[in-house]
Design an enzyme around this catalytic site. Structure first.
Site, PDB file in Angstrom:
ATOM      1  N   ASN A   1      13.510  -1.517  -4.434  1.00 55.92           N
ATOM      2  CA  ASN A   1      12.144  -2.051  -4.383  1.00 55.92           C
ATOM      3  C   ASN A   1      11.859  -3.010  -5.542  1.00 55.92           C
ATOM      4  O   ASN A   1      11.394  -4.131  -5.337  1.00 55.92           O
ATOM      5  CB  ASN A   1      11.146  -0.892  -4.411  1.00 55.92           C
ATOM      6  CG  ASN A   1       9.714  -1.378  -4.230  1.00 55.92           C
ATOM      7  OD1 ASN A   1       9.412  -2.058  -3.252  1.00 55.92           O
ATOM      8  ND2 ASN A   1       8.854  -1.056  -5.172  1.00 55.92           N
TER       9      ASN A   1
ATOM     10  N   GLY B   1      14.118  12.774 -21.898  1.00 53.11           N
ATOM     11  CA  GLY B   1      14.015  11.315 -22.056  1.00 53.11           C
ATOM     12  C   GLY B   1      12.790  10.833 -22.820  1.00 53.11           C
ATOM     13  O   GLY B   1      12.557   9.624 -22.901  1.00 53.11           O
TER      14      GLY B   1
ATOM     15  N   SER C   1       6.902   2.888 -10.473  1.00 51.13           N
ATOM     16  CA  SER C   1       6.789   3.016 -11.934  1.00 51.13           C
ATOM     17  C   SER C   1       6.828   4.446 -12.467  1.00 51.13           C
ATOM     18  O   SER C   1       6.355   4.698 -13.563  1.00 51.13           O
ATOM     19  CB  SER C   1       5.484   2.344 -12.394  1.00 51.13           C
ATOM     20  OG  SER C   1       4.383   3.015 -11.824  1.00 51.13           O
TER      21      SER C   1
ATOM     22  N   ARG D   1       2.104   8.310 -28.766  1.00 50.40           N
ATOM     23  CA  ARG D   1       2.135   7.158 -27.862  1.00 50.40           C
ATOM     24  C   ARG D   1       1.015   6.186 -28.213  1.00 50.40           C
ATOM     25  O   ARG D   1       0.010   6.563 -28.825  1.00 50.40           O
ATOM     26  CB  ARG D   1       1.933   7.613 -26.405  1.00 50.40           C
ATOM     27  CG  ARG D   1       3.085   8.446 -25.842  1.00 50.40           C
ATOM     28  CD  ARG D   1       4.316   7.593 -25.577  1.00 50.40           C
ATOM     29  NE  ARG D   1       5.438   8.372 -25.087  1.00 50.40           N
ATOM     30  CZ  ARG D   1       6.305   9.015 -25.871  1.00 50.40           C
ATOM     31  NH1 ARG D   1       6.178   8.997 -27.186  1.00 50.40           N
ATOM     32  NH2 ARG D   1       7.313   9.675 -25.335  1.00 50.40           N
TER      33      ARG D   1
ATOM     34  N   LEU E   1       0.818  -1.219   0.000  1.00 48.13           N
ATOM     35  CA  LEU E   1       0.000   0.000   0.000  1.00 48.13           C
ATOM     36  C   LEU E   1       0.856   1.275   0.000  1.00 48.13           C
ATOM     37  O   LEU E   1       0.435   2.293   0.532  1.00 48.13           O
ATOM     38  CB  LEU E   1      -1.018   0.007   1.156  1.00 48.13           C
ATOM     39  CG  LEU E   1      -2.032  -1.147   1.138  1.00 48.13           C
ATOM     40  CD1 LEU E   1      -2.951  -1.072   2.352  1.00 48.13           C
ATOM     41  CD2 LEU E   1      -2.877  -1.132  -0.147  1.00 48.13           C
TER      42      LEU E   1
ATOM     43  N   PHE F   1       2.421  -0.636 -23.056  1.00 52.34           N
ATOM     44  CA  PHE F   1       2.667   0.700 -23.582  1.00 52.34           C
ATOM     45  C   PHE F   1       1.926   1.684 -22.656  1.00 52.34           C
ATOM     46  O   PHE F   1       2.063   1.562 -21.453  1.00 52.34           O
ATOM     47  CB  PHE F   1       2.354   0.737 -25.087  1.00 52.34           C
ATOM     48  CG  PHE F   1       3.518   0.120 -25.861  1.00 52.34           C
ATOM     49  CD1 PHE F   1       3.855  -1.222 -25.673  1.00 52.34           C
ATOM     50  CD2 PHE F   1       4.332   0.884 -26.665  1.00 52.34           C
ATOM     51  CE1 PHE F   1       4.983  -1.779 -26.288  1.00 52.34           C
ATOM     52  CE2 PHE F   1       5.460   0.341 -27.287  1.00 52.34           C
ATOM     53  CZ  PHE F   1       5.784  -0.991 -27.091  1.00 52.34           C
ATOM     54  N   ASN F   2       1.125   2.627 -23.132  1.00 53.69           N
ATOM     55  CA  ASN F   2       0.576   3.638 -22.209  1.00 53.69           C
ATOM     56  C   ASN F   2      -0.776   3.210 -21.638  1.00 53.69           C
ATOM     57  O   ASN F   2      -1.814   3.386 -22.296  1.00 53.69           O
ATOM     58  CB  ASN F   2       0.461   4.982 -22.931  1.00 53.69           C
ATOM     59  CG  ASN F   2       1.820   5.624 -23.122  1.00 53.69           C
ATOM     60  OD1 ASN F   2       2.668   5.072 -23.832  1.00 53.69           O
ATOM     61  ND2 ASN F   2       2.055   6.748 -22.488  1.00 53.69           N
TER      62      ASN F   2
ATOM     63  N   LYS G   1      13.063  -2.939 -14.810  1.00 55.92           N
ATOM     64  CA  LYS G   1      12.090  -3.881 -15.394  1.00 55.92           C
ATOM     65  C   LYS G   1      12.796  -4.886 -16.313  1.00 55.92           C
ATOM     66  O   LYS G   1      12.458  -6.068 -16.329  1.00 55.92           O
ATOM     67  CB  LYS G   1      11.013  -3.107 -16.166  1.00 55.92           C
ATOM     68  CG  LYS G   1      10.028  -2.384 -15.264  1.00 55.92           C
ATOM     69  CD  LYS G   1       9.016  -3.351 -14.665  1.00 55.92           C
ATOM     70  CE  LYS G   1       8.067  -2.669 -13.729  1.00 55.92           C
ATOM     71  NZ  LYS G   1       6.877  -3.444 -13.405  1.00 55.92           N
TER      72      LYS G   1
ATOM     73  N   TYR H   1      13.926   3.181 -14.207  1.00 57.83           N
ATOM     74  CA  TYR H   1      12.686   2.395 -14.156  1.00 57.83           C
ATOM     75  C   TYR H   1      12.728   1.274 -15.206  1.00 57.83           C
ATOM     76  O   TYR H   1      12.563   0.089 -14.875  1.00 57.83           O
ATOM     77  CB  TYR H   1      11.468   3.317 -14.376  1.00 57.83           C
ATOM     78  CG  TYR H   1      10.207   2.572 -14.715  1.00 57.83           C
ATOM     79  CD1 TYR H   1       9.640   1.684 -13.806  1.00 57.83           C
ATOM     80  CD2 TYR H   1       9.582   2.736 -15.951  1.00 57.83           C
ATOM     81  CE1 TYR H   1       8.494   0.977 -14.126  1.00 57.83           C
ATOM     82  CE2 TYR H   1       8.432   2.048 -16.270  1.00 57.83           C
ATOM     83  CZ  TYR H   1       7.886   1.161 -15.356  1.00 57.83           C
ATOM     84  OH  TYR H   1       6.765   0.452 -15.677  1.00 57.83           O
TER      85      TYR H   1
HETATM   86  N1  UDP Z   1       2.776  14.755 -21.669  1.00 53.04           N
HETATM   87  C1  UDP Z   1       2.491  16.107 -21.892  1.00 53.04           C
HETATM   88  N2  UDP Z   1       2.030  16.848 -20.851  1.00 53.04           N
HETATM   89  C2  UDP Z   1       1.847  16.328 -19.598  1.00 53.04           C
HETATM   90  C3  UDP Z   1       2.122  14.957 -19.388  1.00 53.04           C
HETATM   91  C4  UDP Z   1       2.583  14.197 -20.447  1.00 53.04           C
HETATM   92  O1  UDP Z   1       2.660  16.623 -22.999  1.00 53.04           O
HETATM   93  O2  UDP Z   1       1.461  17.078 -18.700  1.00 53.04           O
HETATM   94  C5  UDP Z   1       3.240  13.950 -22.809  1.00 53.04           C
HETATM   95  C6  UDP Z   1       4.560  13.238 -22.561  1.00 53.04           C
HETATM   96  O3  UDP Z   1       5.636  14.070 -22.925  1.00 53.04           O
HETATM   97  C7  UDP Z   1       4.422  12.010 -23.449  1.00 53.04           C
HETATM   98  C8  UDP Z   1       2.916  11.716 -23.452  1.00 53.04           C
HETATM   99  O4  UDP Z   1       2.292  12.921 -23.001  1.00 53.04           O
HETATM  100  O5  UDP Z   1       4.809  12.330 -24.775  1.00 53.04           O
HETATM  101  C9  UDP Z   1       2.533  10.587 -22.528  1.00 53.04           C
HETATM  102  O6  UDP Z   1       3.139  10.820 -21.280  1.00 53.04           O
HETATM  103  P1  UDP Z   1       2.810   9.943 -19.993  1.00 53.04           P
HETATM  104  O7  UDP Z   1       3.598  10.515 -18.852  1.00 53.04           O
HETATM  105  O8  UDP Z   1       1.341   9.829 -19.824  1.00 53.04           O
HETATM  106  O9  UDP Z   1       3.335   8.477 -20.358  1.00 53.04           O
HETATM  107  P2  UDP Z   1       4.787   7.973 -20.860  1.00 53.04           P
HETATM  108  O10 UDP Z   1       4.730   7.982 -22.362  1.00 53.04           O
HETATM  109  O11 UDP Z   1       5.819   8.863 -20.288  1.00 53.04           O
HETATM  110  O12 UDP Z   1       4.837   6.589 -20.298  1.00 53.04           O
END
Ligand code: UDP
Length: 328
Positions: free
Chosen positions: A92, A284, A77, A221, A33, A169-170, A145, A141
């Protein structure tokens, strides 16, 4: 026999728990938790609250319960946090998995399905990304993984549990009931952040980078609904139960959407304008990440169903609107 869900109180874990219960499985959860929510745990599961680095507690759990499969979501994560505090992630994510694997091997638990990530690839060489493509993570991260995947691989060869690693993915969206959904603190993901604007807790959404080599200049994405991810875990578990060999699968919907497309779709869903501001690139972030999920389709029989942005965002909106402060 029961299924042990490590991290079953978290976002993807809690959705998978619901699908397991619907499939008639008996479910045991272990969750420290730290980032999970007790409120996300259904009453008809047994919740053990401890850190899986506690080998003695794990040992006790495997003595008390008859576990035939482990599904492992128990890891930190947040990419940005992992850059600032890499050892927290090594400690962790790798420490927990090491302890889990040791105890599983001791108790001869035959199989495990676990969360991996698209972050194992790093900057892709080609799109869509296939499982055999180069893995070269650009943050701790993804690095932890990938190391978890390797830990499973080598211990499996030495007689440890069979495994399926699912590279998400997302992840996005929420359960149709709107009783559970995404609740991270701090929130860093695009869709929940966008929806904070119509909720009134954020003035505008930042677009991180508008000069990428993509049609509208923003990052692309592969957004995959959490219910589709949850279903893939059930299929992976049954694949292993049927004697399938240890393997790695991408889970994405195969279509990429840009940041601007996601914000536009959110405006349609909520019915109001969502102010945006253009900001610098986030460190990144690769320009484009889109999965080939053909292997999961062919081998596991998985087909993502909630693949269009209006469906994904509507389900997230239903959750956030009814729980503006998450589980609190
Ligand atoms: N992103 C953005 N504004 C935000 C948060 C994220 O433009 O406030 C963009 C981020 O640069 C990426 C995409 O949205 O290109 C998805 O980001 P997220 O953090 O949701 O997932 P990730 O791809 O990093 O796992």
């Amino acid at each position: 026999m029961s299924v042990l869900v490590v991290g079953g109180a978290g976002y993807i874990g809690s959705h998978t728990v619901r699908r397991l219960l619907e499939a008639g499985e008996d479910v045991v959860i272990v969750d420290a938790l730290y980032t999970g929510h007790k409120e996300a745990v259904p009453e008809n599961c047994r919740l053990y609250e401890f850190d899986i680095r506690d080998e003695a507690a794990l040992d006790e759990l495997f003595k008390n319960e008859e576990i035939d499969t482990v599904i492992h979501f128990g890891a930190f994560s947040i990419v940005g946090e992992s850059m600032k505090d890499p050892l927290k992630y090594y400690d962790n994510n790798l420490g927990g998995t090491l302890s889990l694997l040791k105890v599983m091997t001791r108790h001869r638990i035959p199989r495990i399905v676990f969360s991996s990530t698209a972050a194992t690839y790093g900057e892709p060489e080609q799109i869509p990304i296939h499982e055999n493509d180069k893995t070269s993570p650009t943050n701790p991260y993804g690095e932890t993984k990938l190391a978890m995947e390797k830990m499973f691989h080598w211990s499996n060869l030495a007689g440890g549990p069979n495994y399926v690693a699912l590279r998400y993915f997302n992840a996005c969206g929420a359960d149709e009931s709107a009783e559970i959904g995404e609740d991270h603190n701090p929130e860093t993901h695009l869709i929940p952040l966008i929806l904070q604007v119509p909720l009134g807790t954020r003035d505008k959404i930042s677009i991180f980078g508008t000069d990428y080599q993509t049609p509208d200049g923003t990052c692309i994405r592969d957004y995959i609904h959490v219910d589709d991810l949850a279903n893939a875990h059930i299929l992976a578990m049954n694949y292993l139960r049927d004697g399938g060999k240890s393997d790695v699968f991408n889970l994405g919907n195969g279509t990429g959407f840009s940041v601007r497309q996601v914000i536009d779709a959110a405006e349609e869903v909520v019915g109001t304008a969502i102010p945006r501001e253009e900001k610098e690139r986030r460190e990144g972030d690769p320009a484009k990440l889109v999965a080939s999920s053909n292997k999961a389709k062919e081998v596991l029989g998985w087909t993502p169903e909630k693949t269009d942005l209006p469906t994904i965002i509507s389900s997230a909106w239903k959750w956030h609107r009814s729980h503006p402060e998450g589980f609190r």
